[in-house]
Design an enzyme around this catalytic site. Structure first.
Site, short mmCIF file in Angstrom:
data_model
loop_
_atom_site.label_atom_id
_atom_site.label_comp_id
_atom_site.label_asym_id
_atom_site.label_seq_id
_atom_site.Cartn_x
_atom_site.Cartn_y
_atom_site.Cartn_z
N SER A 1 0.81 -1.22 0.00
CA SER A 1 0.00 0.00 0.00
C SER A 1 0.85 1.27 0.00
O SER A 1 0.32 2.35 -0.24
CB SER A 1 -0.95 0.02 1.21
OG SER A 1 -0.23 0.27 2.40
N LYS B 1 1.47 4.04 7.33
CA LYS B 1 0.73 4.93 6.45
C LYS B 1 1.21 6.37 6.63
O LYS B 1 1.91 6.71 7.60
CB LYS B 1 -0.77 4.89 6.76
CG LYS B 1 -1.45 3.57 6.49
CD LYS B 1 -1.57 3.29 5.01
CE LYS B 1 -2.33 2.00 4.75
NZ LYS B 1 -1.60 0.81 5.20
#
Length: 226
Positions: free
Chosen positions: A147, A185
């Site tokens: 991701s 993230k």
């Protein structure tokens, strides 16, 4: 009496400590003895420690002290041990001492769907000292998932993290969600909402109430093995 593998490992640790001033990592030991897993190295270390040949020093990275060698055994020249008996090659002592530091590798971090929270130390790795801030605590994690691909972070990479409980918008952080799952993230705040943003259009932004998220650290470096 030591087994052949126990003796080989003792010689290898002894030679690396003499050359580098620091004991080798579990990965280096595994490669040197041509073993498939680090669990085999762990068993050998326990056996050597129980027999009084080595001592592990608590709270120090890669700290193994050779207490004694088998009676009547002359320690071979360190260079010969590395060149002929083993497959690994040590890094120059000057590089380790002046330009590198050691941080604990504490498990995997998800760059994708959050996985279980961080684990205990499983190894120590050598990293460039430029990645490390003075008087700050750091740790390393292996990346699982894609991701963060567009940020140049791939599955299998090792990230170096400065341990801290705060971060600025735009920082790439290790975030612990509801004290159960950890993820890697980019951080962004919106009122009382924390957004955890992927760097891959295949993944949606995750949004949580600020009380659900704890910052575990900020990414400060990346190591990739080819």
């Amino acid at each position: 009496m030591l087994t052949r593998k126990q003796l080989d490992l003792l010689k290898f640790i002894h030679s690396r400590v003499q050359i580098d001033g620091v004991s080798p990592s579990f990965d280096e030991m595994k490669e040197a003895l041509n073993l498939r897993s680090k669990s085999g190295i762990h068993r050998l270390i326990i056996a050597l420690e129980e027999r009084g040949f080595i001592r592990r020093l608590a709270h120090r990275a890669r700290a193994i002290e050779v207490v004694k060698l088998p009676e009547g055994m002359e320690p071979p020249a360190a260079a010969n041990v590395i060149r002929h008996d083993f497959r690994s090659r040590p890094e120059p002592a000057a590089l380790i001492d002046s330009d590198a530091g050691s941080v604990p590798l504490i498990g995997r971090i998800a760059a994708g769907t959050p996985i279980e929270a961080l684990q205990e130390t499983i190894d120590h790795i050598t990293v460039p000292r430029a990645m490390l801030s003075p008087r700050a605590e750091h740790y390393a994690l292996e990346v699982k998932g894609d991701s963060m691909l567009d940020a140049g972070i791939r599955e299998g990479d090792i990230i170096v993290v400065k341990r801290q409980d705060h971060a600025d918008d735009g920082d790439i952080v290790v975030a612990l969600i509801e004290d159960q799952e950890a993820t890697l993230k980019t951080l962004r705040r919106s009122g009382r909402t924390i957004e955890l943003i992927a760097a891959n259009p295949a993944y949606e932004t995750q949004r949580y109430d600020a009380r659900q998220v704890k910052i575990q650290g900020r990414m400060v470096g990346l190591i990739r093995t080819y």
